[in-house]
Every structure is written in structure tokens, then in C-alpha cells.
Motif scaffolding. Sequence first.
Motif, PDB file in Angstrom:
ATOM      1  N   GLU A   1     -66.076 -30.935 -16.639  1.00 48.25           N
ATOM      2  CA  GLU A   1     -66.534 -31.012 -15.258  1.00 48.25           C
ATOM      3  C   GLU A   1     -65.431 -30.505 -14.325  1.00 48.25           C
ATOM      4  N   GLU A   2     -65.826 -29.912 -13.191  1.00 51.70           N
ATOM      5  CA  GLU A   2     -64.874 -29.241 -12.310  1.00 51.70           C
ATOM      6  C   GLU A   2     -64.737 -29.984 -10.987  1.00 51.70           C
ATOM      7  N   ARG A   3     -63.537 -29.929 -10.444  1.00 54.80           N
ATOM      8  CA  ARG A   3     -63.261 -30.409  -9.092  1.00 54.80           C
ATOM      9  C   ARG A   3     -62.331 -29.409  -8.421  1.00 54.80           C
TER      10      ARG A   3
ATOM     11  N   ILE B   1     -56.992 -25.333  -5.787  1.00 53.28           N
ATOM     12  CA  ILE B   1     -56.842 -25.265  -7.237  1.00 53.28           C
ATOM     13  C   ILE B   1     -58.081 -25.877  -7.880  1.00 53.28           C
ATOM     14  N   ARG B   2     -58.437 -25.347  -9.028  1.00 52.95           N
ATOM     15  CA  ARG B   2     -59.615 -25.820  -9.759  1.00 52.95           C
ATOM     16  C   ARG B   2     -59.160 -26.696 -10.915  1.00 52.95           C
ATOM     17  N   LEU B   3     -59.631 -27.936 -10.950  1.00 49.86           N
ATOM     18  CA  LEU B   3     -59.273 -28.893 -11.994  1.00 49.86           C
ATOM     19  C   LEU B   3     -60.451 -29.102 -12.930  1.00 49.86           C
TER      20      LEU B   3
ATOM     21  N   SER C   1     -52.954 -30.771 -18.150  1.00 47.67           N
ATOM     22  CA  SER C   1     -54.145 -31.295 -18.804  1.00 47.67           C
ATOM     23  C   SER C   1     -55.406 -31.084 -17.965  1.00 47.67           C
ATOM     24  N   TYR C   2     -55.223 -30.765 -16.680  1.00 48.82           N
ATOM     25  CA  TYR C   2     -56.372 -30.625 -15.783  1.00 48.82           C
ATOM     26  C   TYR C   2     -56.523 -29.219 -15.190  1.00 48.82           C
ATOM     27  N   TRP C   3     -55.439 -28.474 -15.177  1.00 48.70           N
ATOM     28  CA  TRP C   3     -55.417 -27.198 -14.448  1.00 48.70           C
ATOM     29  C   TRP C   3     -55.108 -26.059 -15.401  1.00 48.70           C
ATOM     30  N   ARG C   4     -55.893 -24.971 -15.295  1.00 47.96           N
ATOM     31  CA  ARG C   4     -55.704 -23.819 -16.174  1.00 47.96           C
ATOM     32  C   ARG C   4     -55.094 -22.625 -15.459  1.00 47.96           C
ATOM     33  N   GLY C   5     -54.591 -22.839 -14.284  1.00 48.65           N
ATOM     34  CA  GLY C   5     -53.855 -21.788 -13.598  1.00 48.65           C
ATOM     35  C   GLY C   5     -54.624 -21.056 -12.518  1.00 48.65           C
ATOM     36  N   HIS C   6     -55.893 -21.410 -12.289  1.00 50.90           N
ATOM     37  CA  HIS C   6     -56.679 -20.699 -11.282  1.00 50.90           C
ATOM     38  C   HIS C   6     -56.430 -21.289  -9.902  1.00 50.90           C
ATOM     39  N   PHE C   7     -56.140 -20.411  -8.925  1.00 53.02           N
ATOM     40  CA  PHE C   7     -56.014 -20.872  -7.545  1.00 53.02           C
ATOM     41  C   PHE C   7     -56.533 -19.796  -6.601  1.00 53.02           C
TER      42      PHE C   7
END
Length: 579
Positions: free
Chosen positions: A446-448, A438-440, A478-484
Motif C-alpha cells: 500500500e502507498e502513502r 516522497i512515496r512510501l 524499509s518504506y521508501w524506494r527512492g522515488h521523489f
Amino acid sequence: MYESFFHLTETPFSIAPNPHYLYMSQQHNEALAHLVYGVGRDGGFVLLTGEVGTGKTTVCRCFLEQIPKDTDVAFVLNPKLQVEELLATICDELSIPYIGDSISVKDYVDCINGFLLRQHSQGRHTVLIIDEAQNLSSDVLEQIRLLTNLETHEKKLLQIILLGQPELQDMFQQPELRQLSQRVTARFHLNALADEEVGPYVFHRLTVAGAVDPRAMFPAATIKRLFHISKGIPRIINLVCDRAMLGAYAKETRVVDTSILSNAAKEVLGYDVYSPTGKSPFFRNKWLPAAIGGGAGALIMIMVGLSYLYGLSGRDSIDTAAASPEPEIQTVSPPSIVSEPPPPPPSFNSTSVASPAAPLAVEDASGIEALSLAQAFQRAKHVQDAEAYQDLFAAWGIKYAPADNGSACRYADGLGLSCLSKLGSLGSIKHYGLPVIIRLFGAEGEERYVVIRYMDDRYADMYLGDSIQKVDLRDLDSYWRGHFSLLWKKPPSYHGPMHPGTIAPLSKWLAYHLDVWENNPTPSAGRSTYDTDLVERVKEFQRLVGESDDGVVGTGTLIQLSRRIDDSIPVLKVSGGDS
């Protein structure tokens, strides 16, 4: 992804050769007529050629839906075969039994000839279709010619259809293939769509997908730009329109204007579609960048001088503007197949901002300490998805090093795996039931990237650095927009969604593995036709596992089936058990 936003029932611009989406232009009608006419003849060859992406395979799929019930079809998708391999493939497609892998060419031909004679005696016809036929070697072409010698006194027993790119026509002009060329009974070359056909093509696909007013979604100016970008190639139209609708969805507009379309084309195709030179218009004149750069430098010097003279306080902002690079055009590459919307501006009232003051851990009811998402974000070390794929491959028991193995998805493909990237919810992740990346996003955008192996309604086990940590998911929104992204085990014969009535090797794989799942003591591969009985079995399986029971065998259905019967596939643990 964007279907519900545009009130569509399905994706309108898939590049899979779905015959239901075939836009029957005049030349597509003629191409289909040539196939039907050719099969009605007594043997010989039918040639259908066209540039890449013009719809040859889709026309062929449409033809297969109209083929008479008294006709058996062998469909060869991979023509890069030796003579023995081609003959074995034909036998497999027609369910002609043979024993062993070392039988001779004569043995294969005798088996095929016996089958054709039996079918002829029962009033049945047999058709061999070879896609990408421009890749056939001379030896294989000669063997195919010899197959047309199988005949009775009245007729040839085998009809052959060759689909290929324009160079296939050139191959038939070679002197050594003149015998083959003389047996061609019908030829047709499929060109790109004309300017006036692009709009109807787009509107047709949108209408099939359920659009109420497709002309409002793609205005006339957008259609005109689309023709210049795509040059009328249907596959390019599909790729650009699909990405453009995703861009419109990200901007929350239901109208695809020329700006959205141009950005989509840049992401999918780059600058090659914009100018004859293959470069951005900005670089066509070599003096233009230098002139603009020189003018910008002079302007900056004047502004700095004025700042010094009048005591202005804007020197820092001027220097910053001068040092800022030009924005780069970002191209999307697997597995990140969707463009993320821009990160939201930081909210000073938000409790999700990752900072040393954020809560570091919470305790669940069992007393096990879990990290907050703020702390997990701070500890996450992967800033690129390629790095996170190391952890994802590790979940599959595979060692992967980006520097040594290159692209994660290409590396996966060589191992019989495939990448899949989606937008969805935690429910979507649980449904797929596989480890995911998952992309945070942090407060400043900034991305993790982190990998999840276990998940319940509140907690997840995430790979952070060199350890796996329990993380509280309450602030996930608050950190994740649904992309996995995930890896899945792709059947060797999978080339895209298989619809009822399709003739494809995947149907054999599917029949066998459904037998295994149903605990059939003697699993059987069956035939190459995705027939009514197999469709009903698939629908029943789809209902049981929570997939849409439409009978279409796509990624979701294959993932659900594979992970239930293959113990080598790692599963996402959900609430203490498999989902």
C-alpha cells in the motif's frame, strides 16, 4: 537512473534535440546539405519539413554547430506571435537595441535594416531560423517576405530558414502566398526512418552514450518489433527505448527483449501502435470477448459443481478467481514518470511492518519526541500523489485543490513552475534543496505520499494530515524506494538542456542571473548565443554547487541557480540551514 546499470555515461534516448546524437541517415545528410546550401545562397527562403518527431530541430541544431563564424543567427522558437512581437523577438535575438514597447513596425524594420547593413559592411551574414513555422499567421508570413526585400545591389541581406510540419508545404501552395513560394531556394521533406535504419539509429545513440555492445542490448527481434511500434519516427523510438531500458533495469537484465519493449510501448503510447483499428487485438473481433467470457463462466460452473459433488475445499479460491478483474494496462502520467518495481513480499521477520505493535515514537538527544516511520505511515493520509501536491503547493504559498485546478503539473505550468520526478537517495533530495513529495510503501504494497520540508541526518519534518510531525528516518529503507517529486521555478525560455554553442533565449536569462549571483552591480542579459565565456562561468558555478561541470544547462543547474537568487522559492531546510 539506469545509466550506471548499463555502464553508460549519459541517457541515450533523450528527446532533447542534441546534435551529438543525430544519426546521419542518407536523408538526414541531404536535409543538412540543403540547409548549408541554402545559407550559401544570396537570400531567400529554405524550407525543411517533416512529420512530428522526425528530427527537424535536431538537424537544425547540427547545422548551427557548422555555421560559419562570420554568421549571426536569430532563432525563433515560438512563431505564434503578432507582427510586432516577431520583429521584437528578432531584435532581441540579434541584440539590436530598441527603446520602449510601443514602437511601430516601421521602427522595428528600420532597426533591423540598419543592423543588416552594418553586418554586411563588415563581411558578416545574418540568418533567421523559425521553428514550427506552420503556426505562422498570414500577416506574419507577409512581414517575413518583406524582410527579404532588405538588400543591396549585390545581394539580399537576410537568409530565412523555416522548419515545420508537412502542412507548411501546403501553406506555400496557396495563391495568396505565391510571391513567398517563388523566393524558396531549397526545399526538403524529412521522412521517417526505413526498416533497415531503425537498428543503426538505436545502436548509434547507445554507442554515443558509451555502450560497449549495443547489439546485445537490443536483439534483432526487438529492433523489428520497435519498427512496427514506432513506424520509424525517431521521437517515438526514443520514448519507447528509454522506458524499455528502465523496465530492463527494474528486472535487473541488460537485454531488452520484445516483452519488455511491448510493455514499455503500452505505458508510453497505449494500444494505438499495435493495430490499425487503434484497439487491442483482443477487441478486434466483437464476438471474442463474449465467447471467452461465456466459456469462462461455464468452466466455473462445472468446477463449482465438482467441488460440491466431491467435497472439495476450493470453493473460496474459485469464487475469488471468478471475481478478480482483468489486470489493467497502467499508463504513466506526470509527475510519476518512472515505473516502480513491484513491492517485495511481506517479511515476517521484518521490524518495519506498520502495525499497532510497532514503536510509536522515539526521543532524540534533545528530548524532542519523534514519530517512528511505522507510526508516520499509519498517520499519513494521502494515498495519491495528487493529494500530496496540495501540501507541496502549500510549501510554496500556493493553494491547490485537485478537484478545482485539475492536474497538479498543468496547474504548476500555468504558474511558471514545473514538476520533476526522480529516483535517488536522501543525498539527492538534500542536493536539490527543495521541498519534496516522497512515496512510501507499506508491508502489503500500500502507498502513502508525504511532503518533507526539513531534514537532517536522522530526522525529517513530514506533513501528516493537518499537522507537521518530526519523524525518525532510521527505517526509511524499509518504506521508501527512492522515488521523489518536487516543484521548481522554470525560466520562461527553458525548452530543454542547453549545450555549449547553442543559440537560445535561455542564454540571456542565464547570463543575467549569473550576474545577480556573482553580485554584479549592473546585471546584463547579454546575447542569445551560449558562447565560450558564458560556458566557463556556468562550469565554475556547477563546480561550486556540486553539479557535473560539463557546461550543459539542464534542470539541475537551473534549480541550483534559481533557488540561490530568488527569495520567493521555498528551500528544504537541512541540518538547520539551507543546503
